[in-house]
Design an enzyme around this catalytic site. Structure first.
Site, mmCIF file in Angstrom:
data_model
loop_
_atom_site.group_PDB
_atom_site.id
_atom_site.type_symbol
_atom_site.label_atom_id
_atom_site.label_comp_id
_atom_site.label_asym_id
_atom_site.label_seq_id
_atom_site.Cartn_x
_atom_site.Cartn_y
_atom_site.Cartn_z
ATOM 1 N N ARG A 178 0.803 -1.220 0.000
ATOM 2 C CA ARG A 178 0.000 0.000 0.000
ATOM 3 C C ARG A 178 0.839 1.275 0.000
ATOM 4 O O ARG A 178 0.472 2.285 0.603
ATOM 5 C CB ARG A 178 -0.974 0.017 1.185
ATOM 6 C CG ARG A 178 -2.011 -1.101 1.135
ATOM 7 C CD ARG A 178 -2.877 -1.002 -0.120
ATOM 8 N NE ARG A 178 -3.788 -2.132 -0.207
ATOM 9 C CZ ARG A 178 -3.547 -3.245 -0.931
ATOM 10 N NH1 ARG A 178 -2.427 -3.362 -1.619
ATOM 11 N NH2 ARG A 178 -4.422 -4.212 -0.979
ATOM 12 N N SER A 227 -11.194 0.942 2.772
ATOM 13 C CA SER A 227 -10.493 0.330 3.901
ATOM 14 C C SER A 227 -9.761 1.398 4.706
ATOM 15 O O SER A 227 -8.972 2.164 4.156
ATOM 16 C CB SER A 227 -9.497 -0.719 3.404
ATOM 17 O OG SER A 227 -10.167 -1.798 2.800
ATOM 18 N N GLU A 297 -4.700 3.534 6.405
ATOM 19 C CA GLU A 297 -4.586 3.408 4.954
ATOM 20 C C GLU A 297 -5.198 4.634 4.290
ATOM 21 O O GLU A 297 -4.731 5.103 3.263
ATOM 22 C CB GLU A 297 -5.282 2.141 4.468
ATOM 23 C CG GLU A 297 -5.136 1.880 2.978
ATOM 24 C CD GLU A 297 -5.637 0.516 2.558
ATOM 25 O OE1 GLU A 297 -6.268 0.433 1.487
ATOM 26 O OE2 GLU A 297 -5.408 -0.457 3.293
#
Length: 311
Positions: A178, A227, A297
């Site tokens: 990520r 998310s 995130e």
């Protein structure tokens, strides 16, 4: 309200062809529908226009790009400096040449998956379930359903803060989970991906499975940001949140989703401060119950309202 610096920018970059708007609300541009204004919202016409503008700005003037705001919390005090939002007309084209898919930075991930499928190219089906744009996918190595951007990227185009136009290979993107790190501040303008010739029926089956998964386990019809936390090594973030008793937890107008507890939602009256504070409370409870530290995130930008009021 921020000071209007658009006249200064026009003086510094008189040949800029794009649009500059002072104190433009950003809440309507994000999926959470919260947050304050951009001091200046800038929409350049194309990559050359963006490069020209950046080359003329003082080095200490803050510049921040945003996409469709699907993975973003804009704080209630707004964002000082210049917020760059690329427009589809100059940065949204998707074309296919052989096994390669060329996409502008604001092309929706889902449309890139569809273009690849139409050309009989597999490997990009995971993009069908990601509600963002290619620019964001490059920044955060976006992935889902077992696939990641690093798996299919050939190269990415970008403009540096100084206005230099560069191309980065997959290796130069330094992808991690990520995240990417090219070693200097850049604004991505486009990318090239490699697909694999695949039976179109197989591709469609994979894409249908991605869509079904999204619709059945994620609160996609809510005001959410996707998310919230990265999966810690060896753990699923949602399981840690659930085990900490946070499913359905509320703070002000923000709530941990009952459907998928790694999603925060704006129930209709939330402020950015509500959402961020709820996320921090979830992090605290998970750390207390499991010893695992969750990391955001979702990107959080701008200044809190109180700090803005003290300017």
């Amino acid at each position: 309200m921020f000071d209007d610096i658009t006249p200064l920018i026009r003086d510094l970059a008189p040949d800029f062809r794009g649009r500059l708007v002072a104190n433009e609300p950003l809440a309507p541009l994000t999926w959470f529908r919260v947050g304050g204004p951009a001091q200046v919202l800038c929409t350049p016409d194309d990559a050359a226009d963006l490069a020209y503008l950046l080359s003329r700005l003082p080095a200490d003037m803050p510049v921040m790009p945003i996409g469709v705001g699907s993975n973003l919390i804009v704080r209630d005090g707004g964002v000082p400096g210049i917020v760059i939002r690329l427009r589809p007309r100059g940065f949204g084209e998707v074309t296919v040449e052989g096994t390669r898919i060329h996409a502008g930075a604001v092309a929706p991930d889902k449309r890139v998956a569809e273009a690849a499928a139409a050309a009989g190219l597999g490997g990009l089906e995971f993009y069908f379930g990601i509600p963002g744009t290619i620019g964001g996918a490059l920044v955060m190595n976006a992935g889902a359903n077992g696939g990641e951007t690093k798996d299919v990227l050939v190269e990415a185009r970008a403009v540096t803060r100084e206005g230099e136009q560069l191309t980065f290979s997959n290796a130069a993107m330094n992808f991690t989970y990520r995240a990417s790190a090219v070693g200097r501040p850049v604004i991505f303008t486009g990318a090239v991906f490699e697909g694999v010739p695949t039976d179109p029926a197989v591709i469609r089956e994979r894409m249908d499975a991605v869509q079904h998964h999204r619709e059945t386990v994620q609160p996609i019809r809510e005001k959410t940001g996707g998310s919230t936390f990265k999966n810690p090594p060896g753990h699923s973030a949602w399981k840690l949140v659930d085990a900490a008793g946070c499913r359905g937890l509320r703070l002000g107008g923000a709530q941990v989703s009952e459907m998928h507890c790694n999603f925060l939602i704006n129930t209709g009256t939330a402020t950015a401060a509500d959402i961020e504070a709820l996320g921090e409370e979830v992090r605290r409870r998970v750390k207390e119950t499991s010893g695992v530290e969750l990391h955001w995130e979702i990107k959080r930008v701008g200044v809190p309202l109180q700090k803005a009021m003290e300017r």
